[in-house]
Design a protein around this motif. Structure first.
Motif, PDB file in Angstrom:
ATOM      1  N   THR A  14       0.824  -1.218   0.000  1.00 66.31           N
ATOM      2  CA  THR A  14       0.000   0.000   0.000  1.00 66.31           C
ATOM      3  C   THR A  14       0.858   1.268   0.000  1.00 66.31           C
ATOM      4  OG1 THR A  14      -0.077  -0.165   2.392  1.00 66.31           O
ATOM      5  CG2 THR A  14      -1.956  -1.073   1.192  1.00 66.31           C
ATOM      6  N   GLU A  17       6.476   2.372  -2.712  1.00 63.13           N
ATOM      7  CA  GLU A  17       7.389   1.422  -3.365  1.00 63.13           C
ATOM      8  C   GLU A  17       6.628   0.181  -3.855  1.00 63.13           C
ATOM      9  OE1 GLU A  17      10.348   1.874  -4.302  1.00 63.13           O
ATOM     10  OE2 GLU A  17      11.413  -0.034  -4.389  1.00 63.13           O
ATOM     11  N   SER A  36      -1.422  -5.901   2.716  1.00 61.34           N
ATOM     12  CA  SER A  36      -1.517  -4.908   3.786  1.00 61.34           C
ATOM     13  C   SER A  36      -1.852  -5.635   5.076  1.00 61.34           C
ATOM     14  CB  SER A  36      -2.624  -3.902   3.439  1.00 61.34           C
ATOM     15  OG  SER A  36      -2.871  -3.039   4.520  1.00 61.34           O
ATOM     16  N   ARG A  37      -1.733  -4.884   6.185  1.00 68.97           N
ATOM     17  CA  ARG A  37      -2.263  -5.417   7.454  1.00 68.97           C
ATOM     18  C   ARG A  37      -3.770  -5.225   7.496  1.00 68.97           C
ATOM     19  NH1 ARG A  37       1.553  -1.612  10.918  1.00 68.97           N
ATOM     20  NH2 ARG A  37       1.011  -0.333   9.110  1.00 68.97           N
ATOM     21  N   ARG A  41      -7.345  -1.130   3.197  1.00 70.48           N
ATOM     22  CA  ARG A  41      -6.238  -0.320   2.645  1.00 70.48           C
ATOM     23  C   ARG A  41      -5.690  -0.968   1.375  1.00 70.48           C
ATOM     24  NH1 ARG A  41      -4.474   1.268   7.768  1.00 70.48           N
ATOM     25  NH2 ARG A  41      -3.008  -0.450   7.996  1.00 70.48           N
ATOM     26  N   VAL A  77       7.917  -3.133   3.013  1.00 72.15           N
ATOM     27  CA  VAL A  77       7.571  -2.436   4.262  1.00 72.15           C
ATOM     28  C   VAL A  77       8.816  -1.668   4.716  1.00 72.15           C
ATOM     29  CG1 VAL A  77       5.845  -4.113   5.044  1.00 72.15           C
ATOM     30  CG2 VAL A  77       8.258  -4.439   5.675  1.00 72.15           C
ATOM     31  N   SER A 102      14.102  -3.181   1.040  1.00 69.43           N
ATOM     32  CA  SER A 102      14.089  -2.233   2.157  1.00 69.43           C
ATOM     33  C   SER A 102      15.496  -1.734   2.485  1.00 69.43           C
ATOM     34  CB  SER A 102      13.381  -2.835   3.368  1.00 69.43           C
ATOM     35  OG  SER A 102      14.188  -3.790   3.952  1.00 69.43           O
TER      36      SER A 102
END
Ligand code: NAP
Length: 230
Positions: A14, A17, A36-37, A41, A77, A102
């Motif tokens: 979401t 990146e 997503s969590r 979203r 994330v 990341s």
């Protein structure tokens, strides 16, 4: 360049990146799962991308479902969130290609610094957390803003590092499906640390030359660069 179509999943898809890479790779014909969590979203992000690609090519899911349903999984994330997320997803990610994007960074007093990582770098940490997955470090130097502008040609190199040669080739092929991008073999996964650190330099340069979105091009690679008359 790969002609095979994959289901590509984005953990934390979401953010800019995940959405940016998802958009570019959906445009290239792959099925993209934005994770997503929070399912709502993820749906919102998928709707955003569906403005630019056939809607059936982009789906929303919870991160745990993304790990199960995808053939290749991208970690998109923030670095501090990576450890607990990957600890929970170790089993569904066994045997899969996992792309580490990341970067361990700290922002303070107008400057950007690389953060030390016990395992060596973010990609090596991901591999330590996922010992039976095939981790590849890539896309750490590309601007998400540019990825999210579907008509923009991204004129940069993506340095791809991995210990698993087949996984590396696959991710290099995916990178080259994004218009303007050239993939460069960066060697072993431990070299991802240098690529991650380079992002800190690029972000500091962006602050000096306000409004810039610097990326990387490596010149002088024998066999890849156009030969010059000499
Ligand atoms: N932005 C860039 O230009 C760029 C370029 C190269 C590499 N990267 C790297 O790509 C990664 C993502 O960058 P980004 O700018 O897209 O990041 P972001 O917007 O800050 O975060 C992406 C997503 O991660 C999820 N997330 C945030 N905190 C979390 C937590 N504690 N636990 C689980 N999930 C969490 C959120 O999704 P939900 O709230 O929906 O779960 C969020 O939308 C970063 O590691 C960054 O270093 C970014």
């Amino acid at each position: 360049m790969t002609t095979q179509r994959f289901t590509l999943g984005f953990l934390g898809g979401t953010g800019p990146e995940g959405k940016g890479l998802g958009l570019r790779l959906a445009l290239a014909g792959h099925e993209v799962l934005l994770g997503s969590r929070d399912f709502a979203r993820a749906q919102e992000a998928a709707l955003e991308l569906a403005q630019h690609v056939p809607p059936q090519r982009v789906r929303a899911a919870l991160n745990a479902q993304v790990a199960v349903d995808s053939q290749v999984v991208f970690i998109t994330v923030p670095y501090p969130a990576q450890r607990s997320l990957l600890e929970d997803l170790r089993e569904p990610l066994v045997g899969k290609v996992v792309v580490s994007t990341s970067i361990p960074l700290a922002f303070s007093q107008g400057k950007v610094r690389s953060l030390p990582v016990e395992e060596g770098c973010a990609a090596l940490q991901a591999q330590a957390l996922l010992p039976r997955s095939r981790v590849v470090g890539a896309f750490q130097n590309v601007s998400a803003v540019d990825l999210l502008a579907p008509d923009r040609v991204i004129d940069c190199d993506i340095v791809v590092c991995a210990d698993d040669a087949e996984a590396k080739r696959l991710v290099m092929g995916l990178a080259e499906e994004i218009k303007g991008i050239r993939a460069v073999d960066g060697g072993a996964l431990e070299n991802s640390g240098y690529v991650e650190q380079l992002t800190a330099l690029l972000l500091n340069i962006n602050r000096i030359y306000r409004g810039s979105r610097t990326m990387v091009k490596i010149v002088g690679i024998r066999g890849l660069d156009t030969p010059t008359a000499s």
